[in-house]
Design a protein around this motif. Structure first.
Motif, short mmCIF file in Angstrom:
data_model
loop_
_atom_site.label_atom_id
_atom_site.label_comp_id
_atom_site.label_asym_id
_atom_site.label_seq_id
_atom_site.Cartn_x
_atom_site.Cartn_y
_atom_site.Cartn_z
N LEU A 1 -15.39 16.90 51.16
CA LEU A 1 -14.37 17.46 52.04
C LEU A 1 -12.98 16.93 51.70
CD1 LEU A 1 -16.32 17.38 55.43
CD2 LEU A 1 -15.66 19.41 54.12
N LYS A 2 -12.93 15.77 51.08
CA LYS A 2 -11.64 15.18 50.71
C LYS A 2 -11.12 15.74 49.39
CE LYS A 2 -13.50 11.09 50.90
NZ LYS A 2 -13.72 9.63 50.84
N TYR A 3 -11.94 16.53 48.70
CA TYR A 3 -11.57 17.01 47.36
C TYR A 3 -11.74 18.54 47.29
CZ TYR A 3 -12.10 12.05 46.46
OH TYR A 3 -11.99 10.69 46.52
N PRO A 4 -10.74 19.30 47.71
CA PRO A 4 -10.88 20.76 47.78
C PRO A 4 -11.19 21.40 46.44
CG PRO A 4 -8.67 20.04 48.43
CD PRO A 4 -9.45 18.81 48.20
N GLY A 5 -10.65 20.86 45.36
CA GLY A 5 -10.92 21.45 44.05
C GLY A 5 -12.37 21.31 43.64
N ALA A 6 -13.01 20.21 44.04
CA ALA A 6 -14.39 19.96 43.65
C ALA A 6 -15.38 20.79 44.44
CB ALA A 6 -14.71 18.47 43.82
N ARG A 7 -14.98 21.31 45.59
CA ARG A 7 -15.89 22.14 46.40
C ARG A 7 -15.48 23.60 46.36
NH1 ARG A 7 -12.98 22.55 51.31
NH2 ARG A 7 -11.52 20.83 51.63
N VAL B 1 -24.29 1.55 25.69
CA VAL B 1 -23.61 2.67 26.33
C VAL B 1 -22.10 2.46 26.17
CG1 VAL B 1 -23.21 3.92 28.48
CG2 VAL B 1 -25.46 2.89 28.04
N VAL B 2 -21.39 3.54 25.82
CA VAL B 2 -19.93 3.51 25.73
C VAL B 2 -19.38 4.58 26.66
CG1 VAL B 2 -17.91 3.86 24.25
CG2 VAL B 2 -19.92 2.66 23.36
N LEU B 3 -18.43 4.21 27.51
CA LEU B 3 -17.78 5.17 28.41
C LEU B 3 -16.43 5.55 27.81
CD1 LEU B 3 -18.43 3.74 31.99
CD2 LEU B 3 -19.86 5.27 30.60
N HIS B 4 -16.26 6.84 27.53
CA HIS B 4 -14.99 7.35 27.02
C HIS B 4 -14.26 8.01 28.18
CE1 HIS B 4 -12.00 8.64 24.27
NE2 HIS B 4 -12.31 9.93 24.33
N THR B 5 -13.41 7.27 28.87
CA THR B 5 -12.79 7.71 30.12
C THR B 5 -11.32 8.07 29.91
OG1 THR B 5 -12.26 5.42 30.70
CG2 THR B 5 -14.38 6.28 31.46
N TYR B 6 -11.09 9.01 29.01
CA TYR B 6 -9.73 9.38 28.64
C TYR B 6 -8.97 10.05 29.79
CZ TYR B 6 -12.07 13.85 28.05
OH TYR B 6 -12.81 14.97 28.27
N ASP B 7 -9.69 10.65 30.76
CA ASP B 7 -9.02 11.32 31.88
C ASP B 7 -9.45 10.71 33.21
OD1 ASP B 7 -11.61 12.21 31.85
OD2 ASP B 7 -11.12 14.30 32.26
N TRP B 8 -9.64 9.42 33.24
CA TRP B 8 -10.15 8.74 34.42
C TRP B 8 -9.29 9.00 35.65
CZ3 TRP B 8 -13.92 6.84 37.06
CH2 TRP B 8 -13.71 5.91 38.08
N ASP B 9 -7.99 8.85 35.53
CA ASP B 9 -7.12 9.04 36.69
C ASP B 9 -7.20 10.47 37.23
OD1 ASP B 9 -6.31 6.41 36.54
OD2 ASP B 9 -4.55 6.85 35.30
N THR B 10 -7.23 11.43 36.31
CA THR B 10 -7.34 12.83 36.74
C THR B 10 -8.67 13.10 37.42
OG1 THR B 10 -5.92 13.52 34.90
CG2 THR B 10 -7.27 15.23 35.94
N TYR B 11 -9.75 12.61 36.82
CA TYR B 11 -11.07 12.83 37.39
C TYR B 11 -11.17 12.17 38.77
CZ TYR B 11 -16.13 13.45 37.54
OH TYR B 11 -17.40 13.84 37.90
N LEU B 12 -10.63 10.97 38.89
CA LEU B 12 -10.68 10.25 40.16
C LEU B 12 -9.94 11.02 41.24
CD1 LEU B 12 -11.75 7.55 41.29
CD2 LEU B 12 -9.50 6.57 40.83
N ALA B 13 -8.80 11.60 40.89
CA ALA B 13 -8.02 12.35 41.88
C ALA B 13 -8.68 13.68 42.23
CB ALA B 13 -6.61 12.59 41.34
N ALA B 14 -9.33 14.31 41.26
CA ALA B 14 -9.89 15.64 41.48
C ALA B 14 -11.26 15.62 42.12
CB ALA B 14 -9.96 16.40 40.16
#
Length: 741
Positions: A463-469, A640-653
């Motif tokens: 509910l806090k993330y309109p784009g994700a729903r 395991v390797v995490l490639h988090t090139y868009d972490w800030d965007t993903y976190l916000a979206a």
């Protein structure tokens, strides 16, 4: 002499021209000349052309003194061409990265064929990108080089020249030229395909074909559509002058009839005042060019054809009006039929619901009916082993039926058989919510497995993330979740998340994740068998790259790392396998860069592998971003390797339940350079990687002990005491085995 001559005609495209030219100049394969023909464009396009010509010597600018149309502009570019191969690109379209290299390599591999065909994707003004609907033609089995007589289905493809490369000698020797007026591409396309001695295909998206919201000349009412008559006249004359092409006369006649009918049916082609004249000229052509004894193709409407070729326009117009009215009646009929069907289905459902539950019937589904997969599949297999008296029925979509394992009983979603088994089943197991119309009956046991340990926000937290729903309702989703009796949890973290994300009345079962049983207790020989099937040598290191879906991106895809650069930095005995998220299996990007890299042998495209567990077992390391696969893979105790090139965007979206970059299962990279250095140096599997992985396993290992599926079957389906299959407690986990949410 350059390898390619690329001809781009320009007229009133100042808003798109830069992107078009840059897509060519930025190609990694640079052996080309770019002949840009300004067809006396009245906008700012000529200035843009001159700017690019001053910037790059490969740009050959041409300014015509008068506007002559796209055909003559292309012809002018052909006369200037010096390359080995000739390509055409419309000035509002663009090349995808790596296009010219892929075409050049195909030319070299197939002995310089006369014509090379490649695939395209439509890019819509509202952001959607859709691959050509006939893309399967490019991937169909067959000889690498052929004639159109051996692959006649190529003549049914979109008749454009910009998805083809022509050997310049072949083009000039054939005397091919574009006529003036609309539908000029068809003339050159058919003439070249009919006469080419060698043709080959590139199964790769090479062109982005822009779908403009406005400004498409072919969808503007005008008398210029009358040019279609002259174009077909040219094609029939071409066949008559070459007796060896007589076999194509029937095809051309059917195509002409279908084309004329299509133009007349459309409201945005011929002006109303000109329709009677268009009808008369079409009828004349259909009578004049019909081959003796020719039978029309089955796809051509017979009544419409007869009226077009034999009756006055007034009768044809009445027929079209009647056809439109019939279509309206059919639509109304379909509405009433749907309503009647709903009533009948409701009555049938009530009758079925009056029958008693079958205590020996279990119905399964996974990933929206995609097959025998995931946690439900693990429970199904264990039930067959220790509870064979319980009949298992899977709900599977018709597109996935062919991939079912032998002996699996299934029903199609929404069918009568589906309604019958779901109404009578005592056990319903799914990792996705069942459809809204499924009635939760007294005594039925709904077991929800979820789809792994959650990192990204789920359920009510969306509910806090309109784009994700986007596209679904959280309240409706929670009403469907109200039907759950049991929610399986793999670790304490999952239990806490499901309690908050799904505030419903289920019971949390600390069972572990059934799909991870095969990782915790691997089947002997399975790893070796999968590697052999994938063609990975025993002494090679297999790295699996599995990025997740992006809710905030159109189509769910976000550009990944530079895979070719990553592969270049790997040691020679390392193999990179790429698995896109299942929702992106038909995404245009797969037909672009990934398909290209796979065909060149640089990576393995394993997107279509049905069992992701096979890939996890076969691999020696995992690269991912925010996928729940990291939690599963940790059980194998491999890097395991995490490639988090868009972490800030993903976190916000989308939002996450914790910052995985602070307490990761291995090294974290934020850009391509960092990722390439990590693997080139071998640091991806160093002591720090081991330390991070150990801490991650201790935190999320939870209840997975290799017996989760058995625990579910024995306790929730057979009614045995949980103590009979004790849970291996996780550090700090409560001692009781069931917790009311």
């Amino acid at each position: 002499m350059p390898r390619f001559s690329i001809v781009v005609p320009v007229y009133q495209v100042q808003g798109y021209l830069r992107a078009c030219l840059e897509s060519v100049l930025d190609q990694s394969y640079g052996d080309f000349e770019l002949i840009v023909v300004d067809d006396c464009s009245p906008d700012g396009s000529p200035a843009i052309l001159d700017e690019f010509a001053a910037r790059d010597e490969r740009v050959v600018p041409v300014h015509l003194p008068a506007n002559g149309g796209i055909g003559p502009a292309r012809n002018h570019g052909v006369r200037l061409a010096r390359g080995e191969y000739l390509l055409f690109l419309d000035s509002d379209d663009s090349y995808t990265p790596g296009t010219l290299r892929a075409i050049a390599e195909r030319i070299d591999a197939t002995g310089r064929p006369d014509v090379v065909l490649f695939d395209y994707a439509r890019t819509h003004w509202y952001g959607a990108v859709k691959r050509n609907r006939d893309a399967e033609v490019f991937g169909a089995a067959g000889a690498e080089v052929f004639t159109v007589a051996e692959r006649p289905e190529l003549l049914d493809l979109f008749t454009v020249v910009w998805n083809k490369a022509y050997r310049l000698d072949f083009f000039r020797e054939g005397g091919f030229a574009f006529p003036t007026g609309f539908y000029e591409d068809a003339v050159v396309v058919y003439q070249t395909l009919w006469t080419a001695r060698t043709i080959t295909l590139v199964d790769r998206v090479c062109v982005y074909y822009r779908q403009r919201r406005r400004g498409n000349a072919l969808r503007t009412p005008s008398r210029e559509h009358f040019e279609v008559f002259a174009q077909y006249e040219r094609l029939f004359r071409f066949i008559e002058e070459r007796p060896e092409l007589a076999r194509w006369r029937g095809f051309l006649y059917d195509h002409m009839a279908d084309h004329y009918l299509f133009i007349l049916r459309q409201r945005d082609r011929v002006p109303p005042s000109s329709r009677p004249e268009f009808h008369r000229r079409a009828a004349r052509d259909l009578r004049a060019h019909r081959p003796s004894g020719h039978r029309l193709g089955a796809h051509i409407p017979r009544t419409s054809f007869t009226l077009l070729s034999r009756a006055p326009y007034a009768l044809y117009a009445l027929h079209r009006v009647a056809a439109v009215k019939r279509a309206g009646l059919r639509r109304r009929h379909r509405v009433w039929r749907r309503r009647l069907r709903k009533v009948l289905l409701a009555l049938h459902g009530r009758l079925v619901l009056r029958r008693a539950l079958d205590p020996r019937l279990a119905v399964y589904s996974a990933f929206s009916h995609r097959g025998v997969l995931g946690d439900p599949a693990a429970i199904h297999r264990k039930a067959q082993e220790i509870a064979p008296h319980i009949r298992s029925v899977w709900v599977v979509g018709k597109d996935h039926v062919d991939a079912l394992p032998p002996g699996v009983e299934h029903v199609l979603p929404g069918s009568r058989a589906y309604r019958r088994v779901t109404a009578r089943a005592t056990y319903l197991i799914n990792n996705v919510n069942w459809a809204n119309d499924l009635v939760k009956r007294e005594g039925a046991v709904h077991i929800h497995t979820h789809q792994g340990t959650p990192l990204k926000s789920m359920g009510a937290d969306l509910l806090k993330y309109p784009g994700a729903r986007r596209g679904f309702s959280v309240p409706k989703m929670l009403r469907r979740a109200d039907r759950w009796d049991y929610s399986l949890v793999a670790n304490p973290h999952s239990e806490l998340v499901w309690d908050r994300a799904y505030p419903c009345g289920f019971v949390s079962v600390r069972s572990g994740s059934p799909r991870n049983d095969c990782l915790v207790r691997p089947e002997p020989g399975r790893r070796e068998s999968v590697r052999q099937r994938l063609g990975v040598p025993d002494d090679s290191t297999l790295i699996l790259y599995a990025p997740t879906h992006r809710d905030h991106r159109q189509g769910g895809y976000a550009p990944t790392c530079d895979l070719e650069r990553l592969v270049a930095g790997l040691p020679g005995d390392h193999v990179l396998a790429v698995r896109l998220h299942p929702s992106l299996a038909r995404h245009h990007e797969r037909g672009l860069g990934l398909r290209d890299l796979a065909e060149r042998g640089l990576v393995l495209d394993v997107t279509d592998e049905p069992e992701v567990a096979d890939l996890l077992l076969a691999s020696d390391a995992l690269i991912t971003d925010y996928s729940s696969l990291m939690f599963d893979y940790a059980h194998l105790d491999r890097p395991v390797v995490l490639h988090t090139y868009d972490w800030d965007t993903y976190l916000a979206a989308r939002g996450t339940y914790f910052d995985v970059t602070e307490r990761p299962p291995g090294h974290v990279t934020r850009d391509e350079d960092e990722l390439a250095r990590l693997f080139a140096s071998g640091a991806w599997c160093d002591e720090e990687s081991t330390r991070l992985r150990s801490a991650f396993r201790a935190r999320f290992g939870g209840y997975d002990d290799g017996r989760a599926a058995e625990r579910v079957v024995r306790t929730l389906m057979l009614g045995e005491d949980m103590a009979a299959v004790p849970v291996v407690p996780a550090p700090g986990a409560p001692s009781d085995v069931l917790t009311r949410s």
